[in-house]
Design a protein around this motif. Sequence first.
Motif, PDB file in Angstrom:
ATOM      1  N   SER A   1     -32.717 -19.098  79.642  1.00 16.61           N
ATOM      2  CA  SER A   1     -34.147 -19.413  79.450  1.00 16.61           C
ATOM      3  C   SER A   1     -34.508 -19.745  78.019  1.00 16.61           C
ATOM      4  CB  SER A   1     -34.994 -18.200  79.881  1.00 16.61           C
ATOM      5  OG  SER A   1     -34.621 -17.786  81.175  1.00 16.61           O
ATOM      6  N   LEU A   2     -35.675 -20.387  77.887  1.00 18.81           N
ATOM      7  CA  LEU A   2     -36.324 -20.588  76.582  1.00 18.81           C
ATOM      8  C   LEU A   2     -37.506 -19.637  76.554  1.00 18.81           C
ATOM      9  CD1 LEU A   2     -36.542 -24.491  76.471  1.00 18.81           C
ATOM     10  CD2 LEU A   2     -34.749 -23.034  75.485  1.00 18.81           C
ATOM     11  N   TYR A   3     -37.780 -19.064  75.371  1.00 24.83           N
ATOM     12  CA  TYR A   3     -38.889 -18.121  75.242  1.00 24.83           C
ATOM     13  C   TYR A   3     -39.845 -18.611  74.162  1.00 24.83           C
ATOM     14  CZ  TYR A   3     -35.629 -15.123  77.783  1.00 24.83           C
ATOM     15  OH  TYR A   3     -34.762 -14.617  78.716  1.00 24.83           O
ATOM     16  N   PHE A   4     -41.155 -18.635  74.482  1.00 29.45           N
ATOM     17  CA  PHE A   4     -42.179 -18.997  73.500  1.00 29.45           C
ATOM     18  C   PHE A   4     -43.106 -17.797  73.346  1.00 29.45           C
ATOM     19  CE2 PHE A   4     -41.723 -23.684  73.310  1.00 29.45           C
ATOM     20  CZ  PHE A   4     -40.839 -23.884  74.367  1.00 29.45           C
ATOM     21  N   VAL A   5     -43.153 -17.267  72.125  1.00 28.18           N
ATOM     22  CA  VAL A   5     -44.038 -16.115  71.887  1.00 28.18           C
ATOM     23  C   VAL A   5     -45.362 -16.647  71.350  1.00 28.18           C
ATOM     24  CG1 VAL A   5     -44.316 -13.931  70.667  1.00 28.18           C
ATOM     25  CG2 VAL A   5     -42.028 -14.682  71.392  1.00 28.18           C
TER      26      VAL A   5
ATOM     27  N   THR B   1     -39.907 -18.777  68.718  1.00 35.41           N
ATOM     28  CA  THR B   1     -39.214 -19.242  69.931  1.00 35.41           C
ATOM     29  C   THR B   1     -37.804 -18.654  69.878  1.00 35.41           C
ATOM     30  OG1 THR B   1     -38.421 -21.183  68.747  1.00 35.41           O
ATOM     31  CG2 THR B   1     -40.411 -21.453  70.087  1.00 35.41           C
ATOM     32  N   PHE B   2     -37.264 -18.344  71.037  1.00 31.02           N
ATOM     33  CA  PHE B   2     -35.855 -17.970  71.083  1.00 31.02           C
ATOM     34  C   PHE B   2     -35.319 -18.341  72.459  1.00 31.02           C
ATOM     35  CE2 PHE B   2     -36.742 -14.061  73.436  1.00 31.02           C
ATOM     36  CZ  PHE B   2     -38.001 -13.691  72.974  1.00 31.02           C
ATOM     37  N   GLN B   3     -34.029 -18.192  72.660  1.00 26.30           N
ATOM     38  CA  GLN B   3     -33.426 -18.597  73.925  1.00 26.30           C
ATOM     39  C   GLN B   3     -32.242 -17.712  74.259  1.00 26.30           C
ATOM     40  OE1 GLN B   3     -31.186 -22.298  73.844  1.00 26.30           O
ATOM     41  NE2 GLN B   3     -31.294 -22.299  71.613  1.00 26.30           N
TER      42      GLN B   3
ATOM     43  N   LYS C   1     -37.753 -32.516  82.243  1.00 21.22           N
ATOM     44  CA  LYS C   1     -38.904 -32.200  81.376  1.00 21.22           C
ATOM     45  C   LYS C   1     -38.460 -31.689  80.008  1.00 21.22           C
ATOM     46  CE  LYS C   1     -41.985 -33.173  84.478  1.00 21.22           C
ATOM     47  NZ  LYS C   1     -42.781 -34.387  84.330  1.00 21.22           N
ATOM     48  N   VAL C   2     -37.219 -31.966  79.644  1.00 17.74           N
ATOM     49  CA  VAL C   2     -36.752 -31.428  78.359  1.00 17.74           C
ATOM     50  C   VAL C   2     -37.637 -31.934  77.224  1.00 17.74           C
ATOM     51  CG1 VAL C   2     -34.833 -31.391  76.719  1.00 17.74           C
ATOM     52  CG2 VAL C   2     -34.376 -31.213  79.169  1.00 17.74           C
ATOM     53  N   LYS C   3     -38.039 -33.212  77.315  1.00 16.47           N
ATOM     54  CA  LYS C   3     -38.815 -33.755  76.185  1.00 16.47           C
ATOM     55  C   LYS C   3     -40.184 -33.062  76.074  1.00 16.47           C
ATOM     56  CE  LYS C   3     -40.977 -37.723  78.435  1.00 16.47           C
ATOM     57  NZ  LYS C   3     -41.409 -39.097  78.364  1.00 16.47           N
TER      58      LYS C   3
ATOM     59  N   ASP D   1     -37.225 -21.664  82.559  1.00 19.26           N
ATOM     60  CA  ASP D   1     -35.840 -21.665  83.042  1.00 19.26           C
ATOM     61  C   ASP D   1     -35.180 -23.000  82.671  1.00 19.26           C
ATOM     62  OD1 ASP D   1     -33.797 -20.446  85.147  1.00 19.26           O
ATOM     63  OD2 ASP D   1     -33.995 -22.576  85.563  1.00 19.26           O
ATOM     64  N   LYS D   2     -34.064 -22.960  81.957  1.00 23.00           N
ATOM     65  CA  LYS D   2     -33.435 -24.197  81.461  1.00 23.00           C
ATOM     66  C   LYS D   2     -32.994 -25.099  82.617  1.00 23.00           C
ATOM     67  CE  LYS D   2     -31.623 -22.450  77.046  1.00 23.00           C
ATOM     68  NZ  LYS D   2     -30.391 -22.099  76.319  1.00 23.00           N
ATOM     69  N   ARG D   3     -32.405 -24.533  83.616  1.00 16.45           N
ATOM     70  CA  ARG D   3     -31.915 -25.360  84.739  1.00 16.45           C
ATOM     71  C   ARG D   3     -33.084 -26.117  85.370  1.00 16.45           C
ATOM     72  NH1 ARG D   3     -30.732 -23.531  89.116  1.00 16.45           N
ATOM     73  NH2 ARG D   3     -31.236 -21.373  88.583  1.00 16.45           N
ATOM     74  N   HIS D   4     -34.214 -25.397  85.503  1.00 17.87           N
ATOM     75  CA  HIS D   4     -35.395 -25.996  86.139  1.00 17.87           C
ATOM     76  C   HIS D   4     -35.916 -27.155  85.279  1.00 17.87           C
ATOM     77  CE1 HIS D   4     -38.706 -25.995  88.917  1.00 17.87           C
ATOM     78  NE2 HIS D   4     -39.593 -25.810  87.967  1.00 17.87           N
ATOM     79  N   ILE D   5     -35.946 -26.931  83.973  1.00 19.15           N
ATOM     80  CA  ILE D   5     -36.453 -27.973  83.053  1.00 19.15           C
ATOM     81  C   ILE D   5     -35.585 -29.218  83.163  1.00 19.15           C
ATOM     82  CG2 ILE D   5     -36.776 -28.603  80.625  1.00 19.15           C
ATOM     83  CD1 ILE D   5     -37.231 -25.620  80.049  1.00 19.15           C
ATOM     84  N   ILE D   6     -34.276 -28.994  83.211  1.00 19.52           N
ATOM     85  CA  ILE D   6     -33.338 -30.124  83.267  1.00 19.52           C
ATOM     86  C   ILE D   6     -33.484 -30.842  84.602  1.00 19.52           C
ATOM     87  CG2 ILE D   6     -30.887 -30.750  83.288  1.00 19.52           C
ATOM     88  CD1 ILE D   6     -30.528 -28.345  81.290  1.00 19.52           C
TER      89      ILE D   6
HETATM   90  O1  LIG Z   1     -36.124 -26.728  68.693  1.00 20.15           O
HETATM   91  C1  LIG Z   1     -35.803 -25.520  68.589  1.00 20.15           C
HETATM   92  O2  LIG Z   1     -36.493 -24.643  68.048  1.00 20.15           O
HETATM   93  C2  LIG Z   1     -34.505 -25.045  69.237  1.00 20.15           C
HETATM   94  C3  LIG Z   1     -33.346 -25.821  68.632  1.00 20.15           C
HETATM   95  C4  LIG Z   1     -32.081 -25.306  69.188  1.00 20.15           C
HETATM   96  C5  LIG Z   1     -32.119 -25.244  70.681  1.00 20.15           C
HETATM   97  O3  LIG Z   1     -31.086 -25.204  71.292  1.00 20.15           O
HETATM   98  N1  LIG Z   1     -33.320 -25.236  71.387  1.00 20.15           N
HETATM   99  C6  LIG Z   1     -33.298 -25.249  72.823  1.00 20.15           C
HETATM  100  C7  LIG Z   1     -33.129 -26.709  73.248  1.00 20.15           C
HETATM  101  C8  LIG Z   1     -33.242 -26.806  74.741  1.00 20.15           C
HETATM  102  C9  LIG Z   1     -34.369 -27.395  75.296  1.00 20.15           C
HETATM  103  C10 LIG Z   1     -34.467 -27.497  76.667  1.00 20.15           C
HETATM  104  C11 LIG Z   1     -33.453 -26.981  77.463  1.00 20.15           C
HETATM  105 CL1  LIG Z   1     -33.548 -27.113  79.197  1.00 20.15          CL
HETATM  106  C12 LIG Z   1     -32.325 -26.375  76.909  1.00 20.15           C
HETATM  107  C13 LIG Z   1     -32.222 -26.295  75.536  1.00 20.15           C
HETATM  108  C14 LIG Z   1     -34.610 -25.300  70.733  1.00 20.15           C
HETATM  109  C15 LIG Z   1     -35.544 -24.256  71.344  1.00 20.15           C
HETATM  110  C16 LIG Z   1     -35.237 -22.896  71.280  1.00 20.15           C
HETATM  111  C17 LIG Z   1     -36.098 -21.942  71.854  1.00 20.15           C
HETATM  112  C18 LIG Z   1     -37.241 -22.343  72.499  1.00 20.15           C
HETATM  113  C19 LIG Z   1     -37.573 -23.707  72.567  1.00 20.15           C
HETATM  114  C20 LIG Z   1     -36.705 -24.647  72.009  1.00 20.15           C
HETATM  115 CL2  LIG Z   1     -37.094 -26.319  72.134  1.00 20.15          CL
END
Ligand SMILES: O=C(O)[C@@H]1CCC(=O)N(CCc2ccc(Cl)cc2)[C@H]1c1ccccc1Cl
Length: 328
Positions: free
Chosen positions: A107-111, A101-103, A75-77, A66-71
């Motif tokens: 949310s961020l998604y890792f397959v 990966t997609f978003q 933990k973005v880094k 969840d993006k909000r949670h990460i922020i």
């Molecule tokens: O690095 C990447 O592959 C893209 C680049 C473009 C992009 O916007 N993102 C998401 C960046 C991000 C990371 C953390 C939060 Cl909370 C929000 C956005 C990245 C991303 C997309 C999907 C899943 C993970 C990530 Cl880091």
Amino acid sequence: SRGMAQSGSEDRGLVGAGGPYTSENGPPNSSEEWKDRGAAESRILALVLAATDRTTLKEYAIKVLDKRHIIKEKKVKYVNIEKNTLNRLGEHPGVVRLYYTFQDERSLYFVLDLAAGGELLGFLKRMTTFDEECTRYYSAQILDTIEYMHSKGVIHRDLKPENVLLDDQMRVKITDFGTAKILDLPKKPPQNGDGPNGMSYPGDPTEEDDSKANSFVGTAEYVSPELLTDKAACKASDLWAFGCIVFQLLSGRPPFKAANEYQTFQKIVGLEYEFPKGFPPVAKDLVERLLVLDPAKRLNIEHIKNHEFFDGIEWGRKLWKIKAPRLK
Ligand SMILES: O=C(O)[C@@H]1CCC(=O)N(CCc2ccc(Cl)cc2)[C@H]1c1ccccc1Cl
């Protein structure tokens, strides 16, 4: 298609209850400080879904953050480190593979590879201890994977049985690279014709020693002494953790464990641990050469592979073809 959602599985690679720590909040240096520290530790929760590709029927795990949670948890880094590290590690049988990966706005998604066998820790708890044959098989695959990671300039920094998953054929799949350290690959010396492009190169006095990683500390029981004394991890730090894992597979407990993490750290820097009665002597010799305070004096991977404990192991691709020994 959406598989069954395993809700609530936290993204352990980011933060456990008492660690890992960052430079902002390194390990407290008094048992007092521990008390009010507990609640402060953050956790990044990830939802992990099982998914099946409709055309190939191949199964995947999808980690949803969840993006909000990460922020909120700052933990973005870690998210970016996990993605970059997994991409750099590409394909090795012992590393959980990141396919896509997609978003979306939330949310961020890792397959990822689906490690259907779950955590090695789960099997160890059910078995209490592994016999030598099982320990040899699992630790050999872990070591082969550490060698591969290090060859790609990646230090895992949080190796532990929870981060060693198993696939449907009981083969090792190491996961949780959000806290890994990518060592900058030595830059090539300036070629003639290259302008003064400020590139540094091996042996260049200005190049900071990037073989030492700082600012992050792993999980207490597996943290190396150098991380606690001079706050810097190196490749040998993963081999300290490897020594702790071998000890734990054979004995059912990690070598350094105390009532709280502060006391665990004291045992580590004091090298205070004991082998249980009946611990196999050859394995004892190996562990004693890994749990060495000075990282420079710890066995390196080549020496470990040649150690008597691994007699009979064929390293390389063959290691990933043999049948896993039945857990007994
Ligand atoms: O690095 C990447 O592959 C893209 C680049 C473009 C992009 O916007 N993102 C998401 C960046 C991000 C990371 C953390 C939060 Cl909370 C929000 C956005 C990245 C991303 C997309 C999907 C899943 C993970 C990530 Cl880091």
